[in-house]
Design a protein around this motif. Sequence first.
Motif, PDB file in Angstrom:
ATOM      1  N   LYS A   1       1.282   4.670  -5.574  1.00  0.00           N
ATOM      2  CA  LYS A   1       0.756   5.916  -5.058  1.00  0.00           C
ATOM      3  C   LYS A   1       1.298   7.129  -5.807  1.00  0.00           C
ATOM      4  O   LYS A   1       0.645   8.165  -5.884  1.00  0.00           O
TER       5      LYS A   1
ATOM      6  N   ASN B   1       0.812  -1.219   0.000  1.00  0.00           N
ATOM      7  CA  ASN B   1       0.000   0.000   0.000  1.00  0.00           C
ATOM      8  C   ASN B   1       0.843   1.267   0.000  1.00  0.00           C
ATOM      9  O   ASN B   1       0.301   2.373   0.037  1.00  0.00           O
ATOM     10  N   ARG B   2       2.171   1.121  -0.033  1.00  0.00           N
ATOM     11  CA  ARG B   2       3.058   2.297  -0.034  1.00  0.00           C
ATOM     12  C   ARG B   2       4.158   2.086  -1.071  1.00  0.00           C
ATOM     13  O   ARG B   2       5.278   1.741  -0.743  1.00  0.00           O
TER      14      ARG B   2
END
Length: 527
Positions: A493, A468-469
């Motif tokens: 991202k 997620n990063r």
Amino acid sequence: NRDASAGESQESQLYFMRPDGGEARRLTDTAEGVSDFAFSQDGRWLVYRSGASGQEQLFRLPIDGILTGSPEQLTDVSAGIDQWEWAPDSRSIYFIKPDSRNEDEALRRESGFTVDIKNMLTPLSNLWALELGSSFARQLTNDPNLSVTGFNISEDGRWITFTGGSTERYERNITSQRLYQDQFLLETANGLIERLTENYEVSESGASISPDGRWIAFSAPDNMTRYTMTENRVYIREVTDRGGAFRKIGESFDGSIPIGFWSEDGNTIYFNGGVRVTSQLHSLDVGSGEVQQITNERAALSVSRDDDSGAIVIGYSDPQTPPTAFTVLNAGDVADRSRWIQLADVNPQVRELALGEEEEINWRSTDGKMVGGVLVKPVGYREGQSYPLIVAIHGGPASADVLRFNGGYNAQVYAGAGYVVLKPNYRGSRNYGNAHRTDIVGDYFTLGFDDIMTGVDHLIDEGIVDPNRMGALGWSAGGHWSNWILTHTDRFKAISSGAGTMNWVSMYAQSDVQRNRQFYIGDDFLY
């Protein structure tokens, strides 16, 4: 020019300083500065090039009394001097100069009209010799069907090899102009010129003559019949075998073979070559054509031979060591680290920095093939903890990330900020064999994208990366894949595209490496 005051020229000047230290003393005071300089091999003269752009001339200073002597102008040609070099006997200087100067073009630029003209017509260039005793300049080439772009002189001064380029407007003054150039050999005693190659869309290196004067060789693709991405081989024959065929050597090596430097006896050619995430010194046996890897460093290594002194110089860098220069007595000593002599320690402060660990990493792509690259762990890395990821995609694409200091767009900066950095050597990269480099021909993006994403998934599966990063960045071809990632997945991202192409049709039309881009997409036009 450290001595210039406000309003004075800031152009570079020549200074004199003793090797054991002391104050540097200025030798020149030219309005346009000094472009380059060289000492004669007999140690009597220093010659330098200076002048306005496109009008540079040669000047000399005597070594005896160099601090008090006045420069003597050696040339006075309207179009200026380009490449130049002392003859080994120090009696003459060889140089390339354009046949004429475009006064209208010079006036246009001086007047501030500086728009670049694509493939502008420019004068052809030829090779000349300046006899220093008589101050007579003699033209050595005069073929209206070629323009001389570079030359090399044999150590005994008997031969000059030179590159002759196309006279066609759209095959000159471009990045890929070497595709339209050929190699020539000139015998200095009588001026006879032999054409060594005659091909189209095939790029050869400049021809090189062995130190013993026996061999002449150049590096060129394995397939010299047309444009390909086959690896470079060495083509060699005896210098005096005028009109003779060249023998191709090094065919079994799965990588390109440039001509780095020769052994003194002319029996071996040394070259630097990539091996996965490292670069190593190799040797090519002139007789057998066999290649051997000489070094096995977990690093980026570049070995060269200084033309003037004959010294073997090693450029070295690894993940903990900034670029550092070493020397050894002979090429045979390069494989023995205990024989390396460090020449300087210019970045001692780096030893006090906390750096992220770097290592080679390998994973399996979607088609089952193994892919590799470099993994940089964050400073203070703890096993079992997941970290944000940056994928740093190298350009080229025929390049590779290796174990060197702070590669991958300053990856250590990100490691210091707590990021994992993956530097993938995706399909299209060098160092893994010709098939790995050319697998993307005809389908430029798919395999590279799959290789990058399977590398990301491998790190996630290993528990190193937080899915997620994640971010990605790249420059040139790395920018191309950054754009492809941007339009084919939403898993990142942030994405930074440096010099990345969005419209391949317009890019192709404006590019000066069209043949290369055409081959990548299947050897056909893009529109």
